[in-house]
Scaffold this active site. Structure first.
Site, PDB file in Angstrom:
ATOM      1  N   ASP A  24      40.051  40.486  32.547  1.00  0.00           N
ATOM      2  CA  ASP A  24      38.575  39.920  32.574  1.00  0.00           C
ATOM      3  C   ASP A  24      38.205  39.222  31.307  1.00  0.00           C
ATOM      4  OD1 ASP A  24      35.863  39.512  33.585  1.00  0.00           O
ATOM      5  OD2 ASP A  24      35.516  41.721  33.373  1.00  0.00           O
ATOM      6  N   ASP A  69      30.448  37.176  38.037  1.00  0.00           N
ATOM      7  CA  ASP A  69      29.265  37.920  38.075  1.00  0.00           C
ATOM      8  C   ASP A  69      28.336  37.390  38.995  1.00  0.00           C
ATOM      9  OD1 ASP A  69      30.823  39.577  36.475  1.00  0.00           O
ATOM     10  OD2 ASP A  69      29.349  38.995  34.544  1.00  0.00           O
ATOM     11  N   GLU A  73      37.684  33.737  29.246  1.00  0.00           N
ATOM     12  CA  GLU A  73      37.249  32.603  29.219  1.00  0.00           C
ATOM     13  C   GLU A  73      37.590  32.055  27.713  1.00  0.00           C
ATOM     14  OE1 GLU A  73      35.401  34.913  30.254  1.00  0.00           O
ATOM     15  OE2 GLU A  73      35.777  34.440  32.342  1.00  0.00           O
TER      16      GLU A  73
END
Ligand SMILES: *[C@@H]1O[C@H](CO)[C@@H](O)[C@H](O)[C@H]1NC(C)=O
Ligand SMILES: *[C@@H]1O[C@H](CO)[C@@H](O)[C@H](O)[C@H]1NC(C)=O
Length: 693
Positions: free
Chosen positions: A336, A412, A339
């Site tokens: 997770d 999300d 990015e």
């Protein structure tokens, strides 16, 4: 080969002259032709509107250290009126004309509760655009991992695709764009996640809840709180004192544990893993050459430089069973925040002038950062098993090629109907761009879904490749049995149906693995319907209070069957189907086209077998193997059967010479639809146990 040369142009051709590339000298431009028809022209930037007598230019500006640079091109697509792709955006499937606002941006960012119908960059990027017209489909792949902006203009005589890019480079080559990895079978089941299952007792009680309510599931997930102070590869000593025992408890029921492992590493000189990474130079540097520090879940953190093969190799070894204390072979991983998410950074990410190995600036490879972490994690799991077992790793960030590594999801999202609706074009857009193993968090990650929304979300997501319920730490508990009997029953039904279709999903993933055809396919101009493989037409309910749903059945000469009632419908018309909460998705929302021989259901858990036939003919495949190892690849231990129905005769034979898997499968029943009159006799040909009359 060079086909033709004039003083103005050179023409190359391939595939026996079917395709041509024509290069014009002055003004410089490139034309791509198919069967003598110009499909696409590359030309000079900022020349849109002048109808394709244009140039291709490359601009680059430099300043120290390497500073901003850019490259751009205009592309004219002749006669195309529909363009798709360029995920990830929370937007319509068909790309929109951008003259009314912002261009599409490809820049991987952590955007909590991302705005809808926006062209802003989200967690992952695939710079692949697909244009379609009735007789042709054309793809444009722009292999560049820097921040990218795409402007699109539709016009009467052409679709002009204008693309401008800023930044640079990677050592990524098109040969890396190979097919979807074959996931282990369990990964196609249902996944139950929450931020966070608090402790071992909590995990065991949720696990027992599934059994108590007869709801199948395969994987339970732990978010960041399972660690000791957000130090990945560790366990919270109070809440997870015996993680290996917990995994063994689950593994006895053939269930897996997935834990999160993020790319930021807590700055903690008393933690050996941090010291090792620091001392061996595995962190990204800032522009002054110091180790870059930013804040994330653990507080002050440094970020592993996954663009370095040495760092990837080191990180991979961290997943070794000897090194990762408390892990067992039934533990799998979730990457997770890759990015990467940097709470203290510009746009919540890493500054563009941070420096990676080989002196590459972050701006040059930003969109590849998550891809490389995903790659290192996958390598870690494969190495852990001595190269024998298939990995399962979910990643939030991705790039073109991430399909070779595992699954991705849409980040999300929020528990409301609009996010359920947008999940469909989002996963279709990913599928179209080759990222076939994808899904959206069931129920919405943020906030609490009303029960009707939760049920509809399960019904929609059961038809998407990656099927996981997940929710944020501030939401109410959401296990399927917490909303009363009607909701429990509806969710149970849909999860059972997912499991009864698992052999079909697995066969579709095998097809994706061998031919790159994604399991989810578009039904053009027929949103929100989509195909699951060649056989199922899905039309999820994405609005509240619906009593009836209208489904346009494609193909005027197709025959469709309602998967539940076996009622027959002719294609080319719009059906109105009644919808209630408890007669859920597969009954109401699906039909199966006759051209495929059926949802051949030989499931581990719900054995039955339906073979669907239209006007006497049907055709289909079934793939089986051990479900978890690489033996299908290394030793050809698999079984691929072809079923065909012709003139009242159903034939089952090997579809591949190679497979040697003895699946011990017993076919318990065969359902044949579309038979005009009652058969006078049914003969089962026993020899070789392969033929039925
Ligand atoms: C990406 O774009 C930059 C210009 O912004 C260019 O210098 C670089 O070569 C491109 N990278 C690749 C792999 O084409
Ligand atoms: C949820 O997590 C956030 C981020 O760590 C934290 O600030 C918040 O207090 C947590 N809330 C609950 C209810 O645990």
């Amino acid at each position: 080969r060079v086909e033709k040369q004039t003083k103005d142009s050179v023409t190359f051709s391939w595939s026996f002259g079917r395709y041509q590339l024509r290069v014009w000298h002055s003004p410089f431009r490139l034309e791509i032709l198919c069967e003598q028809e110009v499909m696409c022209t590359f030309m000079e930037l900022n020349n849109q509107g002048t109808e394709c007598t244009l140039n291709f230019i490359l601009r680059a500006t430099c300043c120290a250290p390497s500073g901003p640079s850019s490259i751009g091109a205009d592309l004219c697509l002749h006669g195309f009126r529909h363009v798709y792709g360029l995920p990830q955006h929370a937007d319509n499937l068909q790309l929109r004309d951008t003259r009314d606002g912002e261009p599409y941006r490809l820049y991987n960012l952590d955007v909590f509760a991302y705005p809808l119908y926006s062209r802003l960059g989200l967690y992952g990027s695939v710079p692949l655009m697909v244009a379609h017209k009735p007789d042709r489909t054309l793809g444009v792949f722009w292999l560049n991992a820097s921040e990218t902006f795409i402007n699109i203009q539709y016009s009467d005589h052409q679709t002009l695709f204008y693309c401008s890019l800023n930044g640079v480079h990677s050592n990524f080559s098109p040969s890396m764009l190979r097919y979807q990895a074959l996931p282990p079978l369990f990964a196609l089941g249902y996944h139950q996640c929450r931020w966070n299952y608090i402790d071992e007792a909590d995990v065991k009680s949720v696990d027992a809840g599934f059994d108590r309510h007869s709801i199948p599931y395969d994987v339970i997930w732990l978010d960041i709180e399972h660690t000791d102070g957000k130090r990945y590869f560790t366990w919270d000593p109070v809440h997870f004192p015996e993680p290996a025992k917990l995994q063994q408890h689950l593994e006895k029921k053939n269930r897996k544990l997935v834990i999160i492992s993020d790319p930021h590493i807590k700055v903690d000189p008393s933690w050996s893993l941090y010291c090792e990474a620091r001392d061996r130079g595995h962190f990204v540097k800032d522009r002054e050459g110091q180790i870059f520090k930013g804040s994330c879940w653990p507080g002050e953190s440094s970020y592993l430089d996954f663009s370095s093969s040495a760092t990837r190799a080191w990180y991979s070894r961290c997943f070794g069973l000897d090194k990762y204390k408390g892990s067992t072979p039934s533990l799998f991983v979730w990457n997770d925040m890759n990015e990467p998410s940097v709470f203290s950074g510009p746009e919540l990410t890493m500054p563009k002038d941070a420096v990676h190995c080989g002196a590459w600036e972050h701006r040059d490879l930003h969109n590849l950062y998550g891809f490389y972490q995903h790659m290192a994690t996958v390598e870690g799991l494969i190495t852990r098993s001595g190269g024998l077992e298939r990995p399962f790793v979910l990643s939030r960030s991705f790039f073109a090629g991430s399909q070779r590594l595992g699954a991705v999801w849409t980040g999300d999202n929020v528990a409301n109907w609009e996010y359920l609706k947008i999940s469909v074009p989002m996963v279709l857009s990913l599928s179209l761009a080759g990222i076939a193993f994808c899904g959206a968090d069931v129920g919405g990650f943020i906030q609490d879904p009303e029960p009707e929304l939760l049920v509809r979300w399960y019904q929609a997501a059961a038809l998407q490749p990656f099927f996981r319920g997940h929710s944020a730490n501030v939401t109410n508990r959401r296990e399927p049995w917490l909303f009363g009997d009607e909701v429990t029953a509806a969710i149970r039904t849909v999860i059972h149906q997912r499991y009864s279709l698992l052999p079909y999903w697995y066969t579709l993933f095998h097809q994706a693995h061998t031919s790159a055809l994604p399991p989810l396919r578009l039904v053009l101009l027929n949103f929100p319907s989509f195909y699951v493989g060649g056989a199922l037409l899905a039309c999820p309910v994405t609005e509240p209070g619906i009593q009836e749903i209208k489904v346009l059945l494609p193909g005027s000469d197709e025959i469709w069957y309602d998967i539940h009632s076996a009622l027959v419908y002719k294609g080319g018309r719009t059906l109105s189907l009644p919808v209630t909460l408890d007669t859920v998705s597969l009954d109401d929302n699906f039909t199966i086209p006759a051209r495929w021989l059926g949802s051949l259901q030989i499931s581990r858990k719900f054995p039955n077998c339906n073979l669907l036939s239209p006007q006497g003919t049907a055709d289909g495949e079934l793939y089986l193997d051990d479900g978890h190892s690489f033996r299908y690849r290394d030793r050809k231990v698999f079984c691929l059967r072809r079923f065909s129905m012709l003139s009242g005769r159903l034939l089952c034979r090997p579809a591949s010479e190679e497979g040697t898997f003895d699946c011990n499968t017993v076919i318990q029943s065969v359902t044949i639809l579309g038979v005009k009159s009652k058969p006078s006799a049914v003969i089962v040909h026993a020899s070789g146990k392969e033929i039925w009359h």
